[in-house]
Design an enzyme around this catalytic site. Structure first.
Site, short mmCIF file in Angstrom:
data_model
loop_
_atom_site.label_atom_id
_atom_site.label_comp_id
_atom_site.label_asym_id
_atom_site.label_seq_id
_atom_site.Cartn_x
_atom_site.Cartn_y
_atom_site.Cartn_z
N GLY A 142 -75.76 102.55 43.67
CA GLY A 142 -74.42 102.50 43.11
C GLY A 142 -73.49 103.47 43.82
N GLY A 144 -69.41 105.27 43.25
CA GLY A 144 -68.18 105.42 42.48
C GLY A 144 -67.12 106.12 43.30
N VAL A 149 -74.99 106.95 43.76
CA VAL A 149 -76.18 106.99 42.91
C VAL A 149 -77.36 106.41 43.69
CG1 VAL A 149 -77.22 106.26 40.72
CG2 VAL A 149 -74.76 106.73 40.84
N LYS A 164 -77.50 111.11 40.90
CA LYS A 164 -76.05 111.06 41.13
C LYS A 164 -75.70 112.19 42.08
CE LYS A 164 -71.66 110.70 38.59
NZ LYS A 164 -71.03 110.73 37.24
N ASP A 259 -63.41 107.52 28.24
CA ASP A 259 -63.41 106.46 29.27
C ASP A 259 -64.40 105.36 28.90
OD1 ASP A 259 -62.48 105.22 31.54
OD2 ASP A 259 -63.95 106.17 32.86
#
Length: 564
Positions: A142, A144, A149, A164, A259
């Site tokens: 992943g 962001g 990640v 992370k 969020d």
């Protein structure tokens, strides 16, 4: 020792800082133990330490001092190391090196049971430096705005985790970037719930900061819903309850997420469609502290009061998360968000107005109690809106609450961070068993991760009533175990050639090796500082040293030992 970004370039003159004795009374759970340390005068002393989730306290009869735990770096000292304290003990010692803002101390104990408990606590609440030695990273899973990640395996137990990773250079360039990482660490360490992603460890290397997290393998909420279509009513009820219970746990701890959106809701596995996990606490904040960012969230999901907030006004409450959760439930029922627009500006305008169509066809097909719950969650006026705790008591969740109360109590009674003891390590007649992710709908009981004997030793010896410092101080006086008590050094038979042996520390060896190989100091010389120490010690006792250090004087060009 590498410079930590969490020190913000600051250094301290002393490791321990004086603090108010009443500060100890504000700590909830405490670990206590008496460690061995080496003093500046090369004597072995006892030091009584107490650790909370936020700090380590050094207690003596007269005063109380502390060092912050959250930004403290911890290294585990191997039992075969040639440390001064280890060399001069008849027992096998286990140690920690603690450092922050350029200062460090080393503490040791022969009590393996307490060492393991403190080691576990350090792993969860301090910063570690051994990421690449501990984990084997396989692939990126992943990406962001601020972090990537990865999937990784912990070598010691072959357990899979999500990592992370933050670039220290990149985060340093962002406004409040480092503060944001620290805030996320602080928030996640306070949370312990089966439907909230768990932070196990934080590591810092030369270039990166790593969060060691639960491996969530079920994918994002919307991706699953697109695959299976609308969720059945019973599944929707369980999913909604799991999310609300996670919010209730956060809000009980005075934390708001700010969020909540489908992208931050993950399924633990592919086995069911209701074990939802709340992730990404990058914008979360504590209601007890000044927030880094005051207006934040995602258009279409953020509560109207967040958008309306103006500096100087009373800060909005945790009910902003309830509104966002209500939007998610509305989306799952109808297939659309209530605030639709051609661009972000138009979406934000409708979002701020907060007008929602509760007569939508699919919404009216939902169970009556669910409709009532969602409408109560999506009230624009905050005083009319339910809190997360009130949502938990809604008739829609009546049956699930009974199962939840039993399961959540068992989950939260597990000792935090004991994942490394998964492989049934025997402890007396008990075994430490692997903790499985909790499904609150399951009838299976959660095995304790720690024997009762271990739990009893972990607990503080203080009692309710008098101040904690006064109780600890009285205990030290009674045991005649003050901070500066001398410990007899290990004695060996004297030999004529051993009169000037000295247990040189690694730092002294490095100093000799880095002396440009020109004027190597003789440790026994009359005008040498080390020689003075030697004569001082030879007058009372003999110091044990490893044989390999004796060869340094004979070498023309001394080299560093491998273990250095």
């Amino acid at each position: 020792m590498q410079q930590s970004i969490f020190d913000f370039g600051q250094t301290t003159s002393k490791f321990w800082q004086n603090c108010d004795k009443d500060l100890l009374d504000e700590q909830n759970e405490l670990l206590e133990h008496e460690f061995l340390v080496s003093s500046k005068q090369r004597q072995i002393k006892k030091m009584f330490l107490v650790m909370s989730q936020n700090a380590i306290f050094r207690i003596s009869v007269q005063d109380l001092k502390q060092a912050p735990l959250m930004t403290m770096h911890v290294q585990f000292i191997e039992r075969q190391s040639d440390n001064f304290v280890q060399l001069n003990s008849d027992e096998q010692l286990f140690g920690f090196q603690l450092s922050y803002q350029g200062k460090n101390i080393e503490i040791f104990t022969s009590d393996k049971l307490n060492y393991d408990i403190w080691k576990c606590h350090f792993r969860r609440f301090a910063i570690l430096n051994n990421f690449h030695e501990t984990f084997l990273v396989s692939k990126i899973i992943g990406k962001g705005s601020f972090a990537k990640v990865y999937s990784a395996i912990k070598k010691e137990n072959n357990t899979q985790y999500a990592i992370k990773a933050f670039s220290k250079i990149y985060m340093s360039q962002q406004s409040k970037g480092i503060e944001s990482i620290l805030n996320e660490i602080k928030i996640m360490r306070r949370l312990n719930h089966p439907n909230i992603v768990k932070l196990y460890e934080v590591h810092e290397t030369t270039n990166s900061v790593y969060f060691v997290l639960d491996m969530i393998q079920g994918g994002e909420l919307l991706s699953r819903v697109r695959e299976i279509g609308f969720l059945p009513a019973q599944t929707m009820q369980k999913l909604a309850f799991n999310l609300i219970s996670a919010l209730s746990h956060m809000h009980d701890n005075r934390i708001i997420h700010r969020d909540l959106k489908p992208e931050n809701l993950l399924f633990r596995s592919t086995e069911n469609n209701y074990e939802i996990i709340l992730a990404d606490f990058g914008l979360a904040t504590s209601l007890e502290e000044e927030p880094l960012f005051k207006r934040c969230g995602t258009p279409g999901f953020v509560a109207p009061e967040v958008l309306d907030y103006i500096d100087g006004q009373e800060f909005y409450s945790d009910k902003c998360d309830v509104f966002s959760a209500g939007i998610i439930f509305y989306l799952l029922i109808t297939g659309n968000t209530p605030f639709v627009g051609n661009d972000q500006r138009s979406i934000l305008k409708k979002n701020k107005q907060g007008d929602i169509d509760f007569k939508e066809h699919h919404f009216k097909l939902a169970p009556i109690q669910m409709q009532d719950l969602i409408q109560s969650m999506l009230q624009k006026k905050v005083s009319y809106r339910l809190s997360s705790q009130e949502c938990m008591r809604h008739p829609y969740f009546k049956q699930l609450v009974k199962e939840y109360k039993i399961s959540i109590e068992k989950y939260q009674n597990n000792l935090l961070g004991y994942q490394e003891f998964n492989n049934a390590i025997k402890m007396g007649t008990q075994e430490i068993e692997q903790r499985s992710p909790l499904n609150f709908n399951s009838s299976e009981s959660i095995s304790s991760n720690i024997s009762q004997n271990r739990q009893d030793q972990r607990k503080s010896s203080i009692i309710v009533g008098a101040s904690k410092f006064s109780q600890y101080s009285a205990k030290l006086s009674k045991q005649n175990s003050r901070e500066i008590t001398d410990i007899p050094l290990k004695q060996e038979s004297r030999k004529p050639r051993d009169l000037h042996r000295l247990a040189l520390t690694n730092s002294q060896l490095k100093q000799i090796a880095n002396n440009q190989f020109e004027n190597i100091e003789d440790p026994t010389a009359e005008d040498n500082n080390i020689g003075i120490m030697v004569r001082q010690y030879n007058s009372t006792r003999q110091i044990r040293i490893p044989d390999n250090t004796l060869k340094i004087k004979q070498c023309n060009t001394p080299t560093m030992q491998k273990q250095l």
